[in-house]
Design an enzyme around this catalytic site. Structure first.
Site, PDB file in Angstrom:
ATOM      1  CB  CYS A 187      -0.977  -0.080   1.212  1.00  0.00           C
ATOM      2  SG  CYS A 187      -0.172  -0.731   2.654  1.00  0.00           S
ATOM      3  CG  HIS A 279      -0.589   4.301   3.969  1.00  0.00           C
ATOM      4  ND1 HIS A 279      -1.418   4.061   5.032  1.00  0.00           N
ATOM      5  CD2 HIS A 279      -0.204   2.998   3.431  1.00  0.00           C
ATOM      6  CE1 HIS A 279      -1.336   2.737   5.433  1.00  0.00           C
ATOM      7  NE2 HIS A 279      -0.712   2.170   4.569  1.00  0.00           N
TER       8      HIS A 279
HETATM    9  N1  NAP Z   1      -4.644  -3.553   5.179  1.00  0.00           N
HETATM   10  C1  NAP Z   1      -3.965  -2.833   4.183  1.00  0.00           C
HETATM   11  O1  NAP Z   1      -3.916  -1.804   4.037  1.00  0.00           O
HETATM   12  C2  NAP Z   1      -3.106  -3.847   3.296  1.00  0.00           C
HETATM   13  C3  NAP Z   1      -2.472  -3.236   2.141  1.00  0.00           C
HETATM   14  C4  NAP Z   1      -1.987  -3.791   1.204  1.00  0.00           C
HETATM   15  C5  NAP Z   1      -1.746  -5.202   1.274  1.00  0.00           C
HETATM   16  N2  NAP Z   1      -2.077  -5.871   2.359  1.00  0.00           N
HETATM   17  C6  NAP Z   1      -2.090  -7.251   2.488  1.00  0.00           C
HETATM   18  O2  NAP Z   1      -3.221  -7.946   2.416  1.00  0.00           O
HETATM   19  C7  NAP Z   1      -3.336  -9.284   3.166  1.00  0.00           C
HETATM   20  C8  NAP Z   1      -4.510  -9.038   4.094  1.00  0.00           C
HETATM   21  O3  NAP Z   1      -4.245  -8.073   4.923  1.00  0.00           O
HETATM   22  P1  NAP Z   1      -5.692  -7.778   6.100  1.00  0.00           P
HETATM   23  O4  NAP Z   1      -5.233  -6.176   6.638  1.00  0.00           O
HETATM   24  O5  NAP Z   1      -6.909  -7.655   5.334  1.00  0.00           O
HETATM   25  O6  NAP Z   1      -5.373  -8.677   7.223  1.00  0.00           O
HETATM   26  P2  NAP Z   1      -6.579  -9.315   8.085  1.00  0.00           P
HETATM   27  O7  NAP Z   1      -7.675  -8.231   8.466  1.00  0.00           O
HETATM   28  O8  NAP Z   1      -5.823  -9.872   9.197  1.00  0.00           O
HETATM   29  O9  NAP Z   1      -7.566 -10.485   7.337  1.00  0.00           O
HETATM   30  C9  NAP Z   1      -6.726 -11.651   7.194  1.00  0.00           C
HETATM   31  C10 NAP Z   1      -7.701 -12.591   6.304  1.00  0.00           C
HETATM   32  O10 NAP Z   1      -7.072 -13.737   6.107  1.00  0.00           O
HETATM   33  C11 NAP Z   1      -7.930 -14.739   6.661  1.00  0.00           C
HETATM   34  N3  NAP Z   1      -6.999 -15.933   7.236  1.00  0.00           N
HETATM   35  C12 NAP Z   1      -6.005 -15.806   8.343  1.00  0.00           C
HETATM   36  N4  NAP Z   1      -5.367 -16.748   8.463  1.00  0.00           N
HETATM   37  C13 NAP Z   1      -5.769 -17.950   7.838  1.00  0.00           C
HETATM   38  C14 NAP Z   1      -5.566 -19.316   7.360  1.00  0.00           C
HETATM   39  N5  NAP Z   1      -4.690 -19.923   8.016  1.00  0.00           N
HETATM   40  N6  NAP Z   1      -6.023 -19.578   6.169  1.00  0.00           N
HETATM   41  C15 NAP Z   1      -6.820 -18.867   5.414  1.00  0.00           C
HETATM   42  N7  NAP Z   1      -7.405 -17.802   5.709  1.00  0.00           N
HETATM   43  C16 NAP Z   1      -6.838 -17.221   6.724  1.00  0.00           C
HETATM   44  C17 NAP Z   1      -8.628 -14.429   7.904  1.00  0.00           C
HETATM   45  O11 NAP Z   1      -9.710 -15.059   8.139  1.00  0.00           O
HETATM   46  P3  NAP Z   1     -10.287 -15.111   9.427  1.00  0.00           P
HETATM   47  O12 NAP Z   1     -11.207 -13.878   9.499  1.00  0.00           O
HETATM   48  O13 NAP Z   1     -11.195 -16.440   9.328  1.00  0.00           O
HETATM   49  O14 NAP Z   1      -9.284 -15.173  10.596  1.00  0.00           O
HETATM   50  C18 NAP Z   1      -9.041 -12.998   7.055  1.00  0.00           C
HETATM   51  O15 NAP Z   1     -10.203 -13.148   6.033  1.00  0.00           O
HETATM   52  C19 NAP Z   1      -1.987  -9.263   4.005  1.00  0.00           C
HETATM   53  O16 NAP Z   1      -1.187  -9.983   3.241  1.00  0.00           O
HETATM   54  C20 NAP Z   1      -1.620  -7.882   3.763  1.00  0.00           C
HETATM   55  O17 NAP Z   1      -0.185  -7.517   3.847  1.00  0.00           O
HETATM   56  C21 NAP Z   1      -2.980  -5.284   3.274  1.00  0.00           C
END
Ligand code: NAP
Length: 381
Positions: A187, A279
């Site tokens: 991001c 950001h």
């Molecule tokens: N947030 C941002 O601004 C942003 C920006 C760019 C990239 N990203 C990337 O996008 C990805 C997700 O980020 P996020 O912020 O959305 O994270 P998050 O809020 O922690 O969500 C994680 C997701 O993955 C699932 N998950 C966790 N462990 C798992 C497993 N073992 N098997 C299958 N599913 C699983 C979770 O399901 P449950 O609800 O069932 O736990 C949830 O749906 C990351 O790789 C992050 O680096 C994030």
């Protein structure tokens, strides 16, 4: 320097892919009944998280895509989406999605007629399961950081390097996949790279970037209120490395067979601050050719957008006011897909300016959707 070409460029990478057999037939979608457009059936991996919820918000009304599968961890599998996701985005949970059952993140759990998967899995999870989906024939537009720097994985911001999408051909040859994997960058990388792309004609030599990153960038369970309220955290694990390496890959050259990274030097410093979304970044750029603030502002304003549904026009919104952009005021420009820039001035370290993007829309979910639109436009679906 000559002004940029047309504001809207063509979106072909090297022409539409024809002749590659589709795995499954598409079906008509009822959402756009006037035009009876074919909708691509899509799935969201990690659908319950911060980025997953943004994906649902963007995909539910999208006329080219139809949500057909939602996956998350084993603890969410079997629940309805309403039960599994603590819905926190700024619009009501879509009713048809709310009653959909969430499945485990496993290729066997996703219907065969789903053509495109959007992944917002933790990178450690993505590293294991994303290749399995691609091997099973699914095309994947992923947010997760795993494999972003792999030589045969296109890392794409469509307005910046749409031509890199054709690395998919190399990827398929090397990995023997029917499916494919394309990544969007981190991001914070997405926030400043389009502004650099606008200045690239001046010869980018050295870039310093310091970030002020919102808490949503860490996911829902990322930082606790006790850590971040009345505070700033001058370290975000492995983030600096991502800005330094991904920016050079994005601005590199693809010759049809391999990608060479841009030779500019990039140094990043990343800070977490108590904003919710958006950001903000301070950037210093040294260029080979002389670059005045006026030239830079003109180049950013003229930098072309694309004729993709989620690509904003203008791509880069340039403020004259020295105290803009600001996260709360400017993160929703272009429906959260625009880059904002301002405070452009000369400094002892070259040109200095500030830029801003909505981290979970342009920086994550919207970036993936845009890559999905690019895949569709170029015949990969
Ligand atoms: N947030 C941002 O601004 C942003 C920006 C760019 C990239 N990203 C990337 O996008 C990805 C997700 O980020 P996020 O912020 O959305 O994270 P998050 O809020 O922690 O969500 C994680 C997701 O993955 C699932 N998950 C966790 N462990 C798992 C497993 N073992 N098997 C299958 N599913 C699983 C979770 O399901 P449950 O609800 O069932 O736990 C949830 O749906 C990351 O790789 C992050 O680096 C994030």
């Amino acid at each position: 320097m000559p002004p940029q070409a047309d504001r809207h460029r063509s979106i072909g990478t090297q022409g539409c892919r024809v002749g590659r057999e589709r795995r499954k037939p598409k079906r008509f979608c009822g959402r756009d009944s006037d035009s009876r457009k074919m909708a691509v059936r899509v799935g969201v991996l990690g659908a319950t998280g911060a980025v997953g919820q943004r994906l649902i918000q963007l995909l539910d009304p999208h006329p080219e895509f139809e949500i057909a599968a939602l996956t998350a961890s084993e603890s969410s599998a079997g629940k309805t989406y309403r039960e599994a996701a603590k819905w926190r985005v700024d619009s009501p949970i879509p009713e048809d999605v709310a009653d959909t059952t969430v499945t485990a993140t496993d290729p066997d759990e996703v219907p065969d007629d789903v053509d495109l998967l959007f992944s917002s899995l933790p990178s450690s999870v993505g590293a294991n399961v994303e290749p399995a989906f691609c091997e099973a024939g699914y095309v994947m537009s992923s947010n997760s950081s795993n494999a972003r720097m792999a030589d045969d994985v296109p890392l794409v911001i469509p307005e910046v390097n749409a031509d890199h999408l054709d690395l998919i051909e190399v990827q398929r040859d090397e990995r023997g996949w029917d499916g494919a994997m394309v990544k969007n960058p981190n991001c914070s990388t997405i926030t400043f790279v389009p502004t650099l792309a606008a200045l690239a004609n001046y010869g980018l030599e050295k870039v310093h970037v310091s970030t002020l990153q919102a808490v949503s960038g860490a996911g829902y369970d990322g930082v606790t209120s006790m850590e971040i309220i009345d505070n700033a955290i001058p370290h975000i694990g492995s983030e600096e490395d991502k800005l330094e390496t991904e920016s050079r890959k994005l601005l590199g050259e693809f010759d049809g067979a391999s990608l060479s990274h841009n030779s500019m030097a990039v140094a990043a410093s990343c800070n977490r601050i108590p904003t919710i979304d958006g950001h903000l970044e301070n950037v210093w750029v040294e260029t080979e050719d002389e670059l005045t603030p006026e030239d830079a502002a003109e180049a950013m304003r003229a930098y072309p957008s694309l004729e993709l549904r989620s690509s904003p026009d203008p791509l880069i919104h340039v403020f004259e006011e020295p105290d803009r952009p600001q996260p709360r005021m400017d993160r929703t420009l272009g429906d959260g897909m625009a880059i904002a820039a301002g405070g452009i001035r000369e400094s002892s370290f070259g040109l200095q300016y500030n830029c801003l993007a909505h981290n979970t829309i342009r920086g994550a979910a919207g970036a993936s959707v845009l890559n999905g639109e690019l895949l569709l436009e170029n015949g990969y679906l």
